[in-house]
Enzyme design. Structure first.
Site, PDB file in Angstrom:
ATOM      1  N   HIS A 145      18.657 -22.951 -33.640  1.00  0.00           N
ATOM      2  CA  HIS A 145      19.111 -24.124 -34.386  1.00  0.00           C
ATOM      3  C   HIS A 145      18.102 -24.186 -35.513  1.00  0.00           C
ATOM      4  CE1 HIS A 145      20.227 -27.605 -35.747  1.00  0.00           C
ATOM      5  NE2 HIS A 145      21.410 -28.561 -34.865  1.00  0.00           N
ATOM      6  N   GLU A 253      21.602 -21.266 -39.253  1.00  0.00           N
ATOM      7  CA  GLU A 253      21.616 -21.221 -37.938  1.00  0.00           C
ATOM      8  C   GLU A 253      21.886 -20.116 -36.821  1.00  0.00           C
ATOM      9  OE1 GLU A 253      22.613 -24.971 -35.827  1.00  0.00           O
ATOM     10  OE2 GLU A 253      22.684 -25.361 -37.106  1.00  0.00           O
TER      11      GLU A 253
END
Length: 285
Positions: A145, A253
């Site tokens: 992320h 991500e």
């Protein structure tokens, strides 16, 4: 390599002639990485970030073994990002890069083992390795992320998504949309924010930032989806650990998310990896 503190969080610190980095014990989370010749930090870490045991806002949280909302009372984005991690091993490679291997002090899911590999130098290499150590098949979703630091998110563009379908979280992932051209935050259909999962992506992306006069070249392996997230002004200011900081990051991500799921047979291993390289443009915008 040494133990230390970065932004008030206990970390392992890498400081070489080639790069500086900080990896938090909390969540095994890469909080900072900056090649020696880079003019700016590559990752964004919120100055409003909460302290452990809360998740840390910024850097590269590890979403595992699920991405997104958990069922019932389970936490969003899995169990790995709020566990204590241990440093298994580290070495200094011949090219001056530092390679590290980390894992949770206790594995959070019976039958699954997760390991993180980092290689810190002029280029960043990061891998999340999952092993099915049990005797039944298991499925997972996951993401690296990454919060990439940008000068002004309203001015950046992302190449590598043209022609791909995406699902929009703001629409409940209900219907696929189609990307035309580079990604920008000013999409007229949904201006000023983004929470999209791009499907069937090729794993090569370029984040072009005219304000910081650089591009970030991102390559992924073991992933067929990319999440592009920025909450925009209204959403960012509603989050007490983002505030006005929304303008200075874009999350790209590399992931296995939504329809892109990993099926792990007993005894098998999956690796989700990203490679990030800074390309300075020596121009301002």
């Amino acid at each position: 390599m040494r133990e230390g503190v970065h932004a008030g969080t206990a970390c392992w610190i890498v400081d070489t002639a080639h790069a500086q980095a900080a990896i938090a014990r909390h969540g095994g989370q890469l909080l900072a990485w900056r090649p020696a010749d880079a003019a700016h930090d590559v990752l964004w870490l919120s100055p409003l970030a909460k302290r452990p045991p809360a998740p840390l806002r910024g850097g590269v949280p590890l979403c595992w073994p699920w991405f997104g909302s958990g069922e019932g009372d389970l936490p969003a984005h899995g169990l790995a990002r709020t566990r204590a991690w241990a440093l298994d091993d580290w070495r200094l490679d011949d090219d001056g890069s530092v390679a590290l291997t980390l894992r949770p002090e206790t594995q959070p899911v019976p039958g699954l083992e997760v390991i993180e590999h980092l290689r810190i130098g002029g280029v960043l290499e990061q891998t999340l390795e999952t092993r099915n150590t049990g005797d039944v098949p298991l499925a997972l979703t996951q993401a690296l992320h990454s919060y990439f630091h940008v000068g002004d998110v309203a001015q950046v563009e992302v190449d590598g998504l043209d022609g791909h379908d995406y699902l929009d979280k703001y629409e409940g992932y209900a219907a696929a949309r189609h990307q035309r051209g580079a990604w920008r935050l000013d999409d007229p259909r949904d201006p000023g924010r983004s929470d999209r999962v791009y499907l069937g992506t090729g794993g090569r992306y370029l984040l072009r930032d005219p304000v910081l006069a650089r591009s970030l070249a991102i390559t992924s392996v073991g992933s067929h989806s990319l999440v592009v997230w920025n909450p925009g002004a209204t959403g960012g200011r509603a989050m007490d650990d983002v505030g006005d900081g929304w303008r200075h990051y874009l999350c790209l991500e590399v992931a296995n998310a939504v329809t892109d799921r990993v099926q792990l047979a007993p005894g098998t291993t999956h690796r989700l990896s990203q490679r990030v390289e800074v390309q300075e443009s020596h121009a301002t915008g």
